[in-house]
Design a protein around this motif. Structure first.
Motif, short mmCIF file in Angstrom:
data_model
loop_
_atom_site.label_atom_id
_atom_site.label_comp_id
_atom_site.label_asym_id
_atom_site.label_seq_id
_atom_site.Cartn_x
_atom_site.Cartn_y
_atom_site.Cartn_z
N TRP A 9 34.32 21.70 59.97
CA TRP A 9 35.61 21.25 59.79
C TRP A 9 35.94 19.91 59.33
N ALA A 10 34.79 19.08 59.29
CA ALA A 10 34.66 17.99 58.57
C ALA A 10 34.63 17.98 57.31
N ALA A 11 33.90 19.03 56.90
CA ALA A 11 33.74 19.32 55.28
C ALA A 11 34.82 19.95 54.59
N SER A 12 35.83 20.81 55.63
CA SER A 12 36.91 21.34 54.92
C SER A 12 37.93 20.29 54.64
N GLY A 16 43.91 14.55 51.29
CA GLY A 16 45.27 14.70 51.62
C GLY A 16 45.42 14.90 52.89
N ASP A 17 44.59 15.46 53.87
CA ASP A 17 44.56 15.69 55.18
C ASP A 17 44.43 14.53 56.00
N ALA A 18 43.74 13.36 55.57
CA ALA A 18 43.50 12.15 56.41
C ALA A 18 44.92 11.44 56.62
N ALA A 22 46.62 10.97 60.01
CA ALA A 22 47.04 9.42 60.54
C ALA A 22 48.34 9.50 61.08
N ALA A 23 49.21 10.24 60.07
CA ALA A 23 50.79 10.04 60.56
C ALA A 23 50.82 10.74 61.76
N PHE A 24 50.08 11.88 62.06
CA PHE A 24 50.08 12.52 63.30
C PHE A 24 49.65 11.70 64.43
N VAL A 25 48.91 10.91 64.26
CA VAL A 25 48.50 9.94 65.31
C VAL A 25 49.38 8.90 65.72
#
Length: 186
Positions: A9-12, A16-18, A22-25
């Motif tokens: 999952w980290a490789a995927s 743009g996901d980070a 961060a916005a989700f957190v």
């Protein structure tokens, strides 16, 4: 799903996901803060409502206390007035009781000679006989006696049954006629 072809999952992740995570957190933290603020707001509203109710009760208690203190002050004033009135009445009664008063007594001296004696502490002024019997002689129409002084009078008459037993006298300061006992002859 084929687990062999799956990447970690980290490789995927893509760059743009980070920011999305961060916005989700940050959104989750904002939600948590918002919920806390809402609870605090509710608690604050409840506290202000309780405070307003307590203030109204305090105002009512202050009004009742003021009314009670006014009643208490009125009662205290009435009690003080009653005490002053009673003290004045007591002083007046004591002054009246201690006022010098005349007290007349008739004493037998010998045969038909009697004396009216003032045995009181005050003078008897303007002494007058009322309905004086004919047997009483030499009683002045009006006379005065200081304490300890006396006035002679003669009481004539027949034997024991006809003896004058009471002489009615009136003097200034008396409320009415005073009946003074005439002692029997020895």
């Amino acid at each position: 799903m084929n687990w062999r072809d799956a990447r970690s999952w980290a490789a995927s992740w893509e760059w743009g996901d980070a920011p999305a995570w961060a916005a989700f957190v940050l959104a989750a933290i904002a939600l948590w803060i918002s919920i806390r603020a809402q609870k605090d707001g509710r608690r604050s509203a409840n506290a202000s409502e309780t405070s307003a109710t307590a203030a109204q009760e305090s105002v009512e208690e202050a009004r009742l206390s003021r009314m009670a203190s006014e009643r208490s002050a009125t009662v205290a004033e009435e009690t003080l007035a009653d005490q002053r009135r009673e003290a004045a009445e007591r002083r007046a009664a004591e002054e009246e009781a201690n006022r010098p008063r005349a007290q007349l007594r008739i004493e037998h001296r010998n045969a038909a000679l009697f004396e009216i004696v003032n045995v009181g502490t005050g003078p008897a002024v303007n002494i007058r006989g009322v309905d004086v019997p004919e047997d009483v002689n030499e009683l002045p129409e009006c006379f005065s006696l200081e304490p300890g002084e006396s006035q002679k009078l003669w009481v004539f008459g027949g034997f024991a049954d006809e003896h004058v037993s009471v002489l009615k006298l009136f003097w200034d300061g008396q409320e009415g006629v005073t009946r003074v006992r005439v002692p029997p002859r020895n």
